[in-house]
Every structure is written in structure tokens, then in C-alpha cells.
Motif scaffolding. Structure first.
Motif, PDB file in Angstrom:
ATOM      1  N   ASP A   1       0.808  -1.219   0.000  1.00 13.74           N
ATOM      2  CA  ASP A   1       0.000   0.000   0.000  1.00 13.74           C
ATOM      3  C   ASP A   1       0.846   1.277   0.000  1.00 13.74           C
ATOM      4  O   ASP A   1       1.833   1.380   0.731  1.00 13.74           O
ATOM      5  CB  ASP A   1      -0.908   0.037   1.230  1.00 13.74           C
TER       6      ASP A   1
ATOM      7  N   ARG B   1      -8.717   9.353  -1.160  1.00 10.84           N
ATOM      8  CA  ARG B   1      -9.378   8.052  -1.173  1.00 10.84           C
ATOM      9  C   ARG B   1     -10.866   8.198  -1.467  1.00 10.84           C
ATOM     10  O   ARG B   1     -11.427   7.467  -2.284  1.00 10.84           O
ATOM     11  CB  ARG B   1      -9.162   7.342   0.170  1.00 10.84           C
TER      12      ARG B   1
ATOM     13  N   PHE C   1      -3.797   1.507  -3.068  1.00  8.11           N
ATOM     14  CA  PHE C   1      -3.165   2.375  -4.061  1.00  8.11           C
ATOM     15  C   PHE C   1      -1.687   2.025  -4.192  1.00  8.11           C
ATOM     16  O   PHE C   1      -0.963   1.954  -3.192  1.00  8.11           O
ATOM     17  CB  PHE C   1      -3.332   3.840  -3.659  1.00  8.11           C
TER      18      PHE C   1
ATOM     19  N   LEU D   1      -0.350   6.524  -9.368  1.00 10.30           N
ATOM     20  CA  LEU D   1      -0.938   5.512  -8.510  1.00 10.30           C
ATOM     21  C   LEU D   1      -2.089   4.803  -9.220  1.00 10.30           C
ATOM     22  O   LEU D   1      -3.013   5.445  -9.729  1.00 10.30           O
ATOM     23  CB  LEU D   1      -1.449   6.136  -7.210  1.00 10.30           C
ATOM     24  N   ASP D   2      -2.020   3.488  -9.252  1.00  8.51           N
ATOM     25  CA  ASP D   2      -3.104   2.655  -9.764  1.00  8.51           C
ATOM     26  C   ASP D   2      -3.867   2.095  -8.563  1.00  8.51           C
ATOM     27  O   ASP D   2      -3.544   2.379  -7.405  1.00  8.51           O
ATOM     28  CB  ASP D   2      -2.526   1.548 -10.637  1.00  8.51           C
ATOM     29  N   VAL D   3      -4.890   1.284  -8.814  1.00  8.98           N
ATOM     30  CA  VAL D   3      -5.765   0.832  -7.734  1.00  8.98           C
ATOM     31  C   VAL D   3      -6.040  -0.662  -7.855  1.00  8.98           C
ATOM     32  O   VAL D   3      -6.316  -1.175  -8.947  1.00  8.98           O
ATOM     33  CB  VAL D   3      -7.109   1.595  -7.752  1.00  8.98           C
TER      34      VAL D   3
ATOM     35  N   GLN E   1      -4.305   3.744 -13.985  1.00 12.07           N
ATOM     36  CA  GLN E   1      -4.508   5.178 -14.201  1.00 12.07           C
ATOM     37  C   GLN E   1      -3.881   5.604 -15.528  1.00 12.07           C
ATOM     38  O   GLN E   1      -2.684   5.459 -15.740  1.00 12.07           O
ATOM     39  CB  GLN E   1      -3.905   6.001 -13.055  1.00 12.07           C
TER      40      GLN E   1
END
Length: 313
Positions: free
Chosen positions: A67, A75, A109, A118-120, A138
Motif C-alpha cells: 500500500d 481516497r 493504491f 498511482l493505480d488501484v 490510471q
């Protein structure tokens, strides 16, 4: 009884499908996790040597290792944007207090493709019986869904350039399913995700005490050779979820079926049993391991007597 058992297997398959079904509406455009993959019915594309572990629930991911901490404002902003990709029951479950906060906390993230953005990854409640995993990349300030799968994320592997190269999902079953799965996916530079392999075993499979680093390749010498859930020969009728089955037989393989031995056990009669990984094969009999996904035939895990297995170079 045979017809009743076949009906039972179909019934179990429908239960498993129900566990992994997520209701979609016109706003939910998340792609199928297996889109673009070709059907692999037998072992032609699956004879790839992969490290073996007897996966357990403790192997699920430790998010703290991956993370990136973000502000509560960020968020909230991102999760609100991504709600469109989820069934509403995933973030609002009846009158449960704080259910929407729990939904937000399921977003993790991190930079998956080393582009500085940052991707998720979402790992949590799906709105149904099964847990859900979704990956968003992203691009140009937009989050694009690139993967959807079910149950628990286990392993994330990054290369020296800090790009995600593979990950593993673990499925310990839900509803009336009696099969447990380990599924590995490969990730290319453009975050194109392809299925590598899937392993499966029935829930009562006995774990080996020690797993070898290098397996023994073999073929079966007899037709109808039994893969069993424990290292013992039991052909007495027993029950698996209220239906009669043939002892501890999981599947019966044809002659010349290919497999890998990863461990051994010697019983009181000095019979040597191998803990094996059987590659997919046609003409199986008494098969209790069904496909979780229609596009891949799983490798089956269990025990075989080594007496009529022939080592291969």
C-alpha cells in the motif's frame, strides 16, 4: 446413482457460478477477467513448471507490504469515481453501520506499471457470496478497469523495474463448492493480463509434510489410475456434501497421463505415495474437479501410488 451424481456435479457447478457472479447494469463496464484468452481444453499449453506450495488461507496478501498511503480526501474522491464499476450492494449492505467506509478501505493504491502514477487494486466484498478483486490502471487522469476476478489475492510479483509481472488468486470455495483453486496470471508491460495456470484440489486433500524443490516428471502406466485425496487406498462408498462417492478417489486418469510428483509418503505397508500435480487430460473418469473458468482446465492436486507411475526425463 451415477445419473444422480452427475446432476449433483452440475448443481455444484451452478453454485460455484453463482458465487462468482456479479450483477452488471448499463453503467458497469468492467471487463471479463479472461477476455481475449483462447480455450485450453487439455495439457498442450499447460506443461510449464511452476513452484509448488500447498496453499492455505494464510497465504492471502499482506496489503501493508504494497500500500501507498493516501489522504482520506483522495481516497474518497477516487472511490466515488470508481463506484460505477461495482454493484451497489458492494458498498451499501442493508443497514450495516460503516459499510461504505469498509468499501473505501478495500481500495489499495500503488504504482503497478512504474509510470509514477498511482493505480488501484480493490480486494473485498462483491455484493454477493464471493470476495472480489478488481484492478484499475490510471491513464490520463482516468482509472481504466483491466482485471476482474474472485476470492482472495495472494501474491503480487514486481520486477527490478518495479513493474507488476504476475499475481495469484486463491479460491477456497463458497456456497456448496468443495474445490479449492490457485490461479496465476501473467502481466505484460502494457498491463495486459493473461492466465498462466490453475491448480485445484478437493477440500479434504491431505497436505504433504515436505515439498521438493524439483519435482519428478512421470506418466501413468495403467488406464483408470486413481488420484486420491489422501495417501491411502479407499474405494468404500463415502460422502462428499451428502452425495455418495467412491471412497477417496478424486479422478481416474487414462494411461500415459502426465504429471509431476512433489512429495512422497510411505505408509505402514511400505507403499510409496506421491503428492502429484496432474496436467489436464481427456477421457477422465470419476472426475470430481470441475472447471472454475470455462477457458482453462485446472491441474489437479492429490495423491497417487507410485507403483505404476513411470519416471520421465
Amino acid at each position: 446413482m451415477k445419473n444422480n451424481f452427475n446432476i449433483y456435479l452440475i448443481f455444484i457447478g451452478l453454485f460455484a457460478f453463482a458465487c462468482s457472479f456479479e450483477k452488471n447494469d448499463k453503467n458497469n463496464t468492467a471487463p471479463d477477467s479472461l477476455a481475449g484468452l483462447s480455450i485450453d481444453s487439455v495439457s498442450k499449453n499447460q506443461e510449464v513448471l511452476e513452484p509448488m506450495r500447498f496453499f492455505v488461507y494464510a497465504d492471502t496478501i499482506d496489503w501493508s507490504k504494497f500500500d501507498t498511503q493516501v489522504t482520506n480526501t483522495y481516497r474518497k474522491q477516487i472511490t466515488e469515481k470508481l463506484k460505477v464499476y461495482f454493484d451497489s450492494s458492494a458498498y451499501y449492505y442493508g443497514n450495516e453501520p460503516h459499510s461504505e467506509k469498509k468499501f473505501k478501505d478495500c481500495f489499495h493504491f500503488m504504482d503497478l506499471n512504474a509510470d509514477g502514477k498511482l493505480d488501484v487494486i480493490y480486494g473485498g466484498y462483491s455484493g454477493a457470496e464471493a470476495s472480489l478483486v478488481k484492478i484499475f490502471l490510471q491513464k490520463e487522469n482516468q482509472f481504466v478497469p483491466v482485471f476482474e476476478g474472485y476470492q482472495e489475492l495472494s501474491t503480487l510479483v514486481f520486477d527490478a523495474n518495479k513493474k507488476l509481472t504476475s499475481f495469484i488468486l486463491l479460491d477456497f470455495g463458497c456456497c456448496a463448492d468443495y474445490i479449492e483453486y490457485e490461479t496465476k496470471y501473467n502481466v505484460r508491460d502494457d498491463l495486459k493480463i493473461t492466465l498462466n495456470y490453475q491448480r485445484a484440489r478437493i477440500v479434504r486433500t491431505q497436505a504433504p509434510k515436505t515439498i521438493w524443490n524439483t519435482p519428478i516428471k512421470f506418466i501413468t502406466l495403467n488406464d483408470g489410475y486413481a488420484l486420491r485425496s489422501e495417501p491411502l487406498k479407499d474405494n468404500t462408498a463415502t460422502y462428499l456434501y451428502d452425495y455418495s462417492v467412491e471412497g477417496n478417489t478424486v479422478t481416474k486418469y487414462p494411461k500415459n497421463a502426465k504429471g509431476l510428483a512433489w512429495a512422497e509418503y510411505k505408509d505402514k505397508t511400505n507403499r510409496v505415495w506421491w503428492f502429484v500435480e496432474m496436467y489436464p487430460a481427456d477421457n477422465l473418469k470419476k472426475n470430481l474437479i470441475h472447471r472454475r473458468d470455462s477457458l482453462v482446465a485446472p491441474r489437479a492436486l492429490g495423491w497417487m501410488s507410485s507403483r505404476f507411475l513411470q519416471k520421465q526425463p
